[in-house]
Structures are given as structure tokens and as C-alpha cells.
Design a protein around this motif. Sequence first.
Motif, PDB file in Angstrom:
ATOM      1  N   THR A  13     -53.229  16.729  61.047  1.00 24.18           N
ATOM      2  CA  THR A  13     -54.497  16.007  61.207  1.00 24.18           C
ATOM      3  C   THR A  13     -55.671  16.970  61.104  1.00 24.18           C
ATOM      4  O   THR A  13     -56.706  16.648  60.525  1.00 24.18           O
ATOM      5  CB  THR A  13     -54.516  15.278  62.551  1.00 24.18           C
ATOM      6  OG1 THR A  13     -53.395  14.386  62.609  1.00 24.18           O
ATOM      7  CG2 THR A  13     -55.794  14.488  62.744  1.00 24.18           C
ATOM      8  N   MET A  20     -61.791   7.497  58.549  1.00 29.05           N
ATOM      9  CA  MET A  20     -61.926   8.850  59.089  1.00 29.05           C
ATOM     10  C   MET A  20     -63.016   9.614  58.349  1.00 29.05           C
ATOM     11  O   MET A  20     -63.866  10.268  58.972  1.00 29.05           O
ATOM     12  CB  MET A  20     -60.588   9.580  58.972  1.00 29.05           C
ATOM     13  CG  MET A  20     -60.569  10.965  59.580  1.00 29.05           C
ATOM     14  SD  MET A  20     -58.893  11.691  59.498  1.00 29.05           S
ATOM     15  CE  MET A  20     -59.182  13.288  60.266  1.00 29.05           C
ATOM     16  N   ARG A  62     -64.436  17.648  56.117  1.00 24.53           N
ATOM     17  CA  ARG A  62     -65.716  18.294  56.445  1.00 24.53           C
ATOM     18  C   ARG A  62     -66.191  19.160  55.284  1.00 24.53           C
ATOM     19  O   ARG A  62     -67.371  19.137  54.907  1.00 24.53           O
ATOM     20  CB  ARG A  62     -65.576  19.143  57.714  1.00 24.53           C
ATOM     21  CG  ARG A  62     -65.542  18.343  58.999  1.00 24.53           C
ATOM     22  CD  ARG A  62     -65.634  19.257  60.225  1.00 24.53           C
ATOM     23  NE  ARG A  62     -66.919  19.943  60.293  1.00 24.53           N
ATOM     24  CZ  ARG A  62     -68.008  19.455  60.885  1.00 24.53           C
ATOM     25  NH1 ARG A  62     -67.964  18.262  61.469  1.00 24.53           N
ATOM     26  NH2 ARG A  62     -69.129  20.147  60.905  1.00 24.53           N
ATOM     27  N   ILE A 108     -66.525  10.976  60.069  1.00 23.48           N
ATOM     28  CA  ILE A 108     -66.911  12.390  60.037  1.00 23.48           C
ATOM     29  C   ILE A 108     -68.301  12.539  59.428  1.00 23.48           C
ATOM     30  O   ILE A 108     -69.132  13.305  59.928  1.00 23.48           O
ATOM     31  CB  ILE A 108     -65.871  13.217  59.254  1.00 23.48           C
ATOM     32  CG1 ILE A 108     -64.545  13.249  60.006  1.00 23.48           C
ATOM     33  CG2 ILE A 108     -66.381  14.641  59.001  1.00 23.48           C
ATOM     34  CD1 ILE A 108     -63.400  13.862  59.213  1.00 23.48           C
ATOM     35  N   TYR A 120     -58.878  16.786  58.597  1.00 23.30           N
ATOM     36  CA  TYR A 120     -60.230  16.811  59.168  1.00 23.30           C
ATOM     37  C   TYR A 120     -61.067  17.930  58.539  1.00 23.30           C
ATOM     38  O   TYR A 120     -62.208  17.701  58.092  1.00 23.30           O
ATOM     39  CB  TYR A 120     -60.132  17.004  60.681  1.00 23.30           C
ATOM     40  CG  TYR A 120     -61.465  17.033  61.394  1.00 23.30           C
ATOM     41  CD1 TYR A 120     -62.086  15.859  61.786  1.00 23.30           C
ATOM     42  CD2 TYR A 120     -62.101  18.249  61.674  1.00 23.30           C
ATOM     43  CE1 TYR A 120     -63.309  15.877  62.444  1.00 23.30           C
ATOM     44  CE2 TYR A 120     -63.315  18.282  62.327  1.00 23.30           C
ATOM     45  CZ  TYR A 120     -63.919  17.091  62.709  1.00 23.30           C
ATOM     46  OH  TYR A 120     -65.132  17.122  63.347  1.00 23.30           O
TER      47      TYR A 120
END
Length: 325
Positions: free
Chosen positions: A234, A179, A242, A183, A238
Motif C-alpha cells: 500500500t 485513493m 504522490r 491524495i 501511495y
Amino acid sequence: MGPDLVTGAGGFLGSPLVERLVADGIPVRAMHHLSSEAPPRPGVVAVRAALEDFDSLRHAAEGCTTVFHLAGKAHDLDVRDADAFRRINVEGTANLLRAAEEAGVRSFVFASSVKAMGEGGDECLDEDAPAEPRTPYGISKLEAERLALETGARGRLHVSVLRLPLVYGPGLKGNLRAMLDAIARGAFPPPPRTKNRRSLASVSDVVSALVLSARSPAAASRTYLVTDGTMYSTGDIYNSMRAALGLHPVAWAVPRWAFRAAALAGDAATRLLGRRMPFSTEAFEKLLGSACYRNDRIRRELGFTPATTLQAALPGIVRAGTRAS
């Protein structure tokens, strides 16, 4: 007092555990597979053994005080080989337990998984929840747990079982690594805004829990869930990734139906091509479902106090990944 034996000593959990033990002044035997090479480390004696080879395990455990059992066949996308999970995770653990007993080891700490309980759900589970594993990996972990606790009940070994969720830290692997990398490439769109809850643990906190379990009389014959105490959606994960990557927050999100459609397309491609696609219904459920666990027991009985969170750890994880690449 003899050395401590660490199986899986070169792995994501094993390496920092070995470092911690050496820092505490404890001599370590780092167990690596018979076919592997072990880099030299101060205060560490490398031993080569295999969970399927009892004689090599008996030799590795001779004179040791504690065995930290971290090695095994890991949960991965190929869940079809149930025989391999049983051979390594169940029969291999049985061999190691027998070797530890015969060698006069005092403590045995088994690193298990929340998969031994099943996937959980919106309700946060504790150690008293029914264990209902759904995968060959989870089933093998639960069987190995029961073997370990049955051995401890005989009174010759202080046995503790730690159930671990997804673990994060430098050298991050698995779904969280995938993940984070996606990203960074701009290949992971903002997920739907859900209220799912997932439990995680930092590798440093897991190491502390392993050591606490080995040294605490109260931990004998006990099973503990180890988490950092934070419930993550989630979207939380995320956005934290970032931020750690230096990317601006986003104000939009891909709707749930779009992720569902991509999962169904992945399922169709898997059937058509005969190989598993990276995104599927299984991955969709993991991404947006809940897997929530409570760490109250280990906090109460052993005084375990988590020291970090994913948000605090991510900048270091990103720096470590940049250096490695």
C-alpha cells in the motif's frame, strides 16, 4: 472470417479492446445494453443486446468469430443483492455461451476476476490454488467460469478464462481512483508502513492477454491469472501516486491503530445511519491486506509479457483525469 463481438464494449476494458481489434484490422461488433446509446466509431458496428435476453444475444453473435465477454454486474460496495449477481453474471453468461454455440462462434474469452478465488493472503496464489470466493460477486464469477469451461469441454468453442486483479489505466475507476483523488485533495494520510503485497494489471496488458487467449490454441479450456508481475505494498502505491501528482514524499506515516479506529468509527456510523460509509473494516482490510497472484502460467503457455507498471502508467492516468475534469 467474421467480426469479433465485445460485450461491455463501452467500458474501462471494452473501449481499449475495441481500439486494439480495429487497429489489428478486425471488424468489431460492440455490444451495448438495450437501453443505452452507442457513439459511432470507425470499423465498429454497434449492437444493442442484454445478457438477460437470449434472442438479442443470438442476433448479436450471428456470424462472429470471437466473443470477448467483459460485461456483467461489477464488484461494488453493495454486495447484498446476490440474486442480481447470479442473474447477470451467471445466467447472463450462460445465455451468451449458448448464443455463441448456436451462432457457430469459434472462440470465447471470459473476463473473470481474482475474486473468484477469494481474497488470497500473504502467499501469492496461482491457478491451482483452491477457489474459495467470499462474496456474492466472487461466487457468481466462479460459477460463470465453470459454465464457460464446461461449454468449452464440449469441443465446439475455444474457451479461455482470464482472472483479473485491480486494473489501472486511463479512465481509472474504483478503489484506486478514489485513493488517487483523495491524495490529490490532501484527504488521504500516509498509510502504515506494511509489507503487504498486492497484484495489479494495466489495462493495456489485459487487452493483450485477451487477444492472446483468443488467438492461441494453447489457451483452449485454460484459466489464467493476469498481472503486471510486480508486487505492490500500500505504501508503494501511495508514494507512486504522490509522485505522479507532483507531491513531495512524506517521511511520516499514520499508525495502523489509527486507521483501525477510523474503520470502527465507519462501521458504527453505517449501523447508526443505515448507509455504508466510505471507510469501514472491509475497506481497512482491503487497504492494508494482501492479494497476491502469480502470472507464471500465462507467461509460460502464451508468451505473455507485461509491458508496464503502475509507476510508469500513473503520470498518464493523472493527465487523462485532468483533461476529463
